[in-house]
Design a protein around this motif. Structure first.
Motif, PDB file in Angstrom:
ATOM      1  N   LEU A 110       1.147  -5.038   2.664  1.00 22.26           N
ATOM      2  CA  LEU A 110       1.262  -3.652   3.096  1.00 22.26           C
ATOM      3  C   LEU A 110       0.979  -3.534   4.586  1.00 22.26           C
ATOM      4  CD1 LEU A 110       1.395  -0.547   2.453  1.00 22.26           C
ATOM      5  CD2 LEU A 110      -1.073  -0.680   2.046  1.00 22.26           C
ATOM      6  N   ALA A 111      -0.112  -4.145   5.034  1.00 15.53           N
ATOM      7  CA  ALA A 111      -0.490  -4.069   6.441  1.00 15.53           C
ATOM      8  C   ALA A 111       0.575  -4.694   7.340  1.00 15.53           C
ATOM      9  CB  ALA A 111      -1.837  -4.752   6.644  1.00 15.53           C
ATOM     10  N   HIS A 112       1.140  -5.826   6.895  1.00 14.09           N
ATOM     11  CA  HIS A 112       2.186  -6.493   7.683  1.00 14.09           C
ATOM     12  C   HIS A 112       3.398  -5.586   7.853  1.00 14.09           C
ATOM     13  CE1 HIS A 112       4.703  -9.676   9.288  1.00 14.09           C
ATOM     14  NE2 HIS A 112       5.617  -9.384   8.367  1.00 14.09           N
ATOM     15  N   ARG A 113       3.808  -4.915   6.787  1.00 18.59           N
ATOM     16  CA  ARG A 113       4.955  -4.004   6.877  1.00 18.59           C
ATOM     17  C   ARG A 113       4.676  -2.847   7.833  1.00 18.59           C
ATOM     18  NH1 ARG A 113       8.868  -3.478   2.507  1.00 18.59           N
ATOM     19  NH2 ARG A 113       8.807  -5.280   1.124  1.00 18.59           N
ATOM     20  N   LEU A 114       3.425  -2.412   7.883  1.00 20.01           N
ATOM     21  CA  LEU A 114       3.061  -1.277   8.726  1.00 20.01           C
ATOM     22  C   LEU A 114       2.789  -1.685  10.169  1.00 20.01           C
ATOM     23  CD1 LEU A 114       0.668   0.487   6.210  1.00 20.01           C
ATOM     24  CD2 LEU A 114       2.928   1.314   6.918  1.00 20.01           C
ATOM     25  N   GLY A 115       2.550  -2.972  10.388  1.00 21.08           N
ATOM     26  CA  GLY A 115       2.260  -3.436  11.732  1.00 21.08           C
ATOM     27  C   GLY A 115       0.824  -3.214  12.165  1.00 21.08           C
ATOM     28  N   TYR A 116      -0.081  -3.131  11.203  1.00 17.14           N
ATOM     29  CA  TYR A 116      -1.508  -2.947  11.480  1.00 17.14           C
ATOM     30  C   TYR A 116      -2.284  -4.027  10.741  1.00 17.14           C
ATOM     31  CZ  TYR A 116      -0.563   1.745  13.358  1.00 17.14           C
ATOM     32  OH  TYR A 116      -0.099   2.804  14.105  1.00 17.14           O
ATOM     33  N   SER A 117      -3.569  -4.134  11.063  1.00 15.16           N
ATOM     34  CA  SER A 117      -4.416  -5.055  10.320  1.00 15.16           C
ATOM     35  C   SER A 117      -4.803  -4.428   8.983  1.00 15.16           C
ATOM     36  CB  SER A 117      -5.687  -5.375  11.111  1.00 15.16           C
ATOM     37  OG  SER A 117      -6.534  -4.238  11.183  1.00 15.16           O
ATOM     38  N   SER A 118      -5.163  -5.278   8.033  1.00 11.91           N
ATOM     39  CA  SER A 118      -5.602  -4.776   6.726  1.00 11.91           C
ATOM     40  C   SER A 118      -6.826  -3.880   6.884  1.00 11.91           C
ATOM     41  CB  SER A 118      -5.947  -5.949   5.801  1.00 11.91           C
ATOM     42  OG  SER A 118      -4.817  -6.751   5.556  1.00 11.91           O
ATOM     43  N   ARG A 119      -7.699  -4.228   7.807  1.00 11.61           N
ATOM     44  CA  ARG A 119      -8.905  -3.429   8.022  1.00 11.61           C
ATOM     45  C   ARG A 119      -8.557  -2.031   8.523  1.00 11.61           C
ATOM     46  NH1 ARG A 119     -14.077  -5.227  11.813  1.00 11.61           N
ATOM     47  NH2 ARG A 119     -15.371  -3.377  11.381  1.00 11.61           N
ATOM     48  N   GLY A 406      16.817  -8.396   8.524  1.00 13.32           N
ATOM     49  CA  GLY A 406      15.639  -7.626   8.901  1.00 13.32           C
ATOM     50  C   GLY A 406      15.715  -6.965  10.255  1.00 13.32           C
ATOM     51  N   THR A 407      16.850  -7.078  10.947  1.00 15.04           N
ATOM     52  CA  THR A 407      17.001  -6.369  12.219  1.00 15.04           C
ATOM     53  C   THR A 407      16.863  -4.869  12.009  1.00 15.04           C
ATOM     54  OG1 THR A 407      18.481  -8.099  13.044  1.00 15.04           O
ATOM     55  CG2 THR A 407      18.545  -5.965  14.174  1.00 15.04           C
ATOM     56  N   VAL A 408      17.392  -4.394  10.899  1.00 15.40           N
ATOM     57  CA  VAL A 408      17.234  -2.992  10.482  1.00 15.40           C
ATOM     58  C   VAL A 408      16.493  -2.989   9.153  1.00 15.40           C
ATOM     59  CG1 VAL A 408      18.412  -0.896   9.722  1.00 15.40           C
ATOM     60  CG2 VAL A 408      19.304  -2.190  11.670  1.00 15.40           C
ATOM     61  N   ARG A 409      15.390  -2.241   9.083  1.00 14.25           N
ATOM     62  CA  ARG A 409      14.634  -2.078   7.848  1.00 14.25           C
ATOM     63  C   ARG A 409      14.708  -0.628   7.407  1.00 14.25           C
ATOM     64  NH1 ARG A 409       8.973  -3.064   9.099  1.00 14.25           N
ATOM     65  NH2 ARG A 409       8.698  -2.262   6.976  1.00 14.25           N
ATOM     66  N   LEU A 410      14.931  -0.437   6.113  1.00 12.08           N
ATOM     67  CA  LEU A 410      15.024   0.916   5.568  1.00 12.08           C
ATOM     68  C   LEU A 410      14.106   1.095   4.366  1.00 12.08           C
ATOM     69  CD1 LEU A 410      18.902   1.436   5.812  1.00 12.08           C
ATOM     70  CD2 LEU A 410      17.151   2.276   7.379  1.00 12.08           C
ATOM     71  N   ASP A 411      12.973   0.383   4.346  1.00 13.72           N
ATOM     72  CA  ASP A 411      12.035   0.562   3.254  1.00 13.72           C
ATOM     73  C   ASP A 411      11.271   1.868   3.459  1.00 13.72           C
ATOM     74  OD1 ASP A 411       9.373   0.013   4.667  1.00 13.72           O
ATOM     75  OD2 ASP A 411      10.479  -1.816   5.122  1.00 13.72           O
ATOM     76  N   PRO A 412      10.597   2.370   2.431  1.00 13.09           N
ATOM     77  CA  PRO A 412       9.977   3.700   2.516  1.00 13.09           C
ATOM     78  C   PRO A 412       8.947   3.853   3.626  1.00 13.09           C
ATOM     79  CG  PRO A 412      10.080   2.958   0.239  1.00 13.09           C
ATOM     80  CD  PRO A 412      10.463   1.798   1.075  1.00 13.09           C
ATOM     81  N   GLY A 413       8.318   2.761   4.062  1.00  9.57           N
ATOM     82  CA  GLY A 413       7.254   2.880   5.051  1.00  9.57           C
ATOM     83  C   GLY A 413       7.654   2.540   6.467  1.00  9.57           C
ATOM     84  N   VAL A 414       8.953   2.376   6.719  1.00 11.31           N
ATOM     85  CA  VAL A 414       9.397   1.986   8.050  1.00 11.31           C
ATOM     86  C   VAL A 414       9.182   3.135   9.043  1.00 11.31           C
ATOM     87  CG1 VAL A 414      11.794   2.783   7.839  1.00 11.31           C
ATOM     88  CG2 VAL A 414      11.276   0.781   9.234  1.00 11.31           C
ATOM     89  N   ASP A 415       8.989   2.787  10.298  1.00 12.54           N
ATOM     90  CA  ASP A 415       8.918   3.791  11.359  1.00 12.54           C
ATOM     91  C   ASP A 415      10.321   4.378  11.536  1.00 12.54           C
ATOM     92  OD1 ASP A 415       9.354   4.579  14.301  1.00 12.54           O
ATOM     93  OD2 ASP A 415       7.174   4.433  14.187  1.00 12.54           O
ATOM     94  N   ARG A 416      10.463   5.669  11.308  1.00 14.12           N
ATOM     95  CA  ARG A 416      11.790   6.284  11.293  1.00 14.12           C
ATOM     96  C   ARG A 416      12.474   6.250  12.651  1.00 14.12           C
ATOM     97  NH1 ARG A 416       9.446  11.197   7.558  1.00 14.12           N
ATOM     98  NH2 ARG A 416      10.002  10.333   5.516  1.00 14.12           N
ATOM     99  N   ASP A 417      11.716   6.479  13.708  1.00 17.29           N
ATOM    100  CA  ASP A 417      12.317   6.427  15.039  1.00 17.29           C
ATOM    101  C   ASP A 417      12.826   5.022  15.344  1.00 17.29           C
ATOM    102  OD1 ASP A 417      11.836   9.106  15.559  1.00 17.29           O
ATOM    103  OD2 ASP A 417       9.900   8.730  16.526  1.00 17.29           O
ATOM    104  N   ALA A 418      12.023   4.017  15.008  1.00 17.17           N
ATOM    105  CA  ALA A 418      12.427   2.633  15.264  1.00 17.17           C
ATOM    106  C   ALA A 418      13.665   2.267  14.443  1.00 17.17           C
ATOM    107  CB  ALA A 418      11.275   1.692  14.937  1.00 17.17           C
TER     108      ALA A 418
END
Length: 495
Positions: A110-119, A406-418
């Protein structure tokens, strides 16, 4: 407790006292003297104010030691509309958790998909929702387990793993903690069988929504865009059934949703037929996104109805939804197929694509025979069957390749602007296509398709201009649907 928090809790108590269903899923109320937590609209006797505590999530209430009410079933409340609107870490995380990412990939995934640490993810979710990703996923697993226990004849041990639990012991402990009953007690009588002893096909569900629901418009929208082989709509207006296949993490599925009849409660009847029951929570969330069941029609009507030019449209279609997508990658391919052609022509092209490159179901289900082709297959496909100009075939292969690598990601948690930026960087993907994908595949409630022909016709009909759309934020996507429905028949060519 600060004065602001105290006033907020007082307003929440007023909602509980009036059994206001508008707030179901927005917060949960727990009663110290009974040890039970409920949705605000629970029909039980209103508890005394001093005995009530409020929680932002069911997981937080469970973590505080409260068990779910058996009358109002708070775990079946519609999700908070806030997660559709918000583009921050918490909003994106909640959409991914709903899609089952924690169960499949863990908190690290989950954290990897969001681009943040698990903490960081755990800290922000806990601060805002009173529960971290593990507890939020646990609450979802408990709900999935209850559904399987009460609607299928699966052995209890199989249900434990299908719901996402790591062990039968963990499953038993969680069910007892959340529902104050053992799995056997929660099951009660097993699901009814046919006369020949066979269990009824699929898992029956009631998918809750809040407020009015403009069912005719959304079923008509989906019916006009149905692709042979993966979708069908049967029955007449007012009694239709929309059916479609699903490409899911562990297998495939078929979803059937019935158009609600007059006087039906605030839910849609759904039946899911899955090749792997581990996909249940993911399939439910994808159907909910497709039918926009977590929307807040009261907030949308308040904002859009404040404009006298839109007010007649809002009044004419209370509860109009902005349909999402059951599969973001599929929707992106459909959007490219729909460029510069009519809806009917785009649907024919898509049916040809499905027949040529789609994955067959284990067994046909009526007219449903395939799941939509995966991007990796289309990226290398000749696509000669489509009879499209070379430039559009190249655009189709390009977006399929970008989705596959993976150049374009459309999963539910993707950054919409990106995601929109990545789409617009691809040759053959213009502002309209990228915006339509953002609106539907990413469920963004605030997309205004300024260049769309149907939107232009709708604006002219109500005497508005594109500049006026700034007043309709953050619900521009709903304004687009009102404008499309203002034109008869709808002008939009989007598939």
């Amino acid at each position: 407790m600060t004065d602001t928090e105290s006033r907020l809790d007082d307003s929440r108590y007023q909602a509980v006292s009036s059994r206001d269903a508008r707030f179901d899923g927005e917060f949960f109320t727990a009663v110290k003297t009974t040890g039970i937590y409920c949705r605000p609209s629970c029909p039980a006797v209103t508890p005394k104010r001093e005995n009530v505590r409020f929680y932002p999530s069911a997981a937080a209430a469970q973590g505080a030691g409260f068990r779910a009410c058996r009358r109002c079933r708070p775990d079946t409340a519609p999700g908070s509309a806030e997660w559709n609107v918000r583009a921050d870490l918490v909003g994106r995380a909640m959409r991914l958790i709903g899609d089952g990412v924690v169960d499949r990939e863990g908190v690290a995934g989950l954290a990897h998909r969001l681009g943040y640490s698990s903490r960081q993810v755990n800290r922000q979710l806990t601060e805002e929702l009173g529960a971290g990703p593990v507890a939020l996923a646990r609450a979802q697993r408990a709900h999935t387990a209850r559904v399987l226990l009460q609607t299928t004849r699966m052995p209890i041990t199989e249900i434990a793993f299908a719901a996402g639990f790591a062990s039968v012991r963990q499953f038993n402990d969680t069910v007892r903690a959340v529902y104050a009953r053992t799995p056997s007690e929660l099951r009660g009588r097993p699901a009814a069988a046919h006369d020949d002893g066979r269990a009824p096909a699929g898992i029956p569900l009631r998918l809750a929504h809040r407020g009015p629901y403009a069912a005719d418009e959304i079923f008509t929208f989906l019916q006009r865009r149905a692709i042979a082989g993966i979708e069908e709509t049967t029955g007449e207006g007012g009694a239709r059934r929309y059916r479609r296949t699903l490409r899911l993490p562990y297998g495939t599925g078929v979803a059937e949703v019935r158009e609600p009849g007059p006087g039906q409660g605030a839910w849609l009847d759904c039946r899911l037929l899955l090749t792997d029951h581990r996909d249940l929570s993911t399939a439910v969330q994808r159907v909910r996104r497709l039918f926009d069941l977590d929307a807040d029609p009261f907030a949308v009507a308040e904002r859009l109805g404040a404009d006298p030019r839109l007010r007649p449209l809002v009044d004419a279609r209370p509860g109009l939804r902005s349909p999402g997508a059951a599969d973001g990658e599929e929707l992106a391919i459909r959007a490219v197929l729909g460029q510069q052609v009519s809806v009917a022509a785009a649907a024919r092209l898509a049916a040809t694509l499905v027949a040529a490159y789609g994955k067959p179901l284990p067994a046909p289900d009526g007219t449903l025979t395939h799941v939509f082709p995966d991007p990796g297959t289309l990226a290398d496909a000749p696509l000669d069957e489509l009879g499209m100009p070379r430039a559009r075939r190249n655009a189709l292969r390009t977006i399929a390749g970008a989705l596959a690598d993976g150049t374009v990601r459309l999963d539910p948690g993707v950054d919409r602007d990106a995601a929109e930026g990545a789409l617009r960087a691809l040759p053959g993907i213009g502002p309209w296509t990228a915006g339509y994908i953002r609106m539907r595949a990413l469920g963004d409630p605030d997309v205004f398709l300024q260049g769309d022909a149907g939107v232009r016709h709708g604006l002219a009909a109500v005497g508005a201009t594109p500049a006026d759309a700034e007043e309709w934020r953050p619900w521009s996507s709903y304004a687009v649907h009102h404008l499309w429905n203002r034109v008869a028949p709808p002008v939009t060519a989007a598939l």
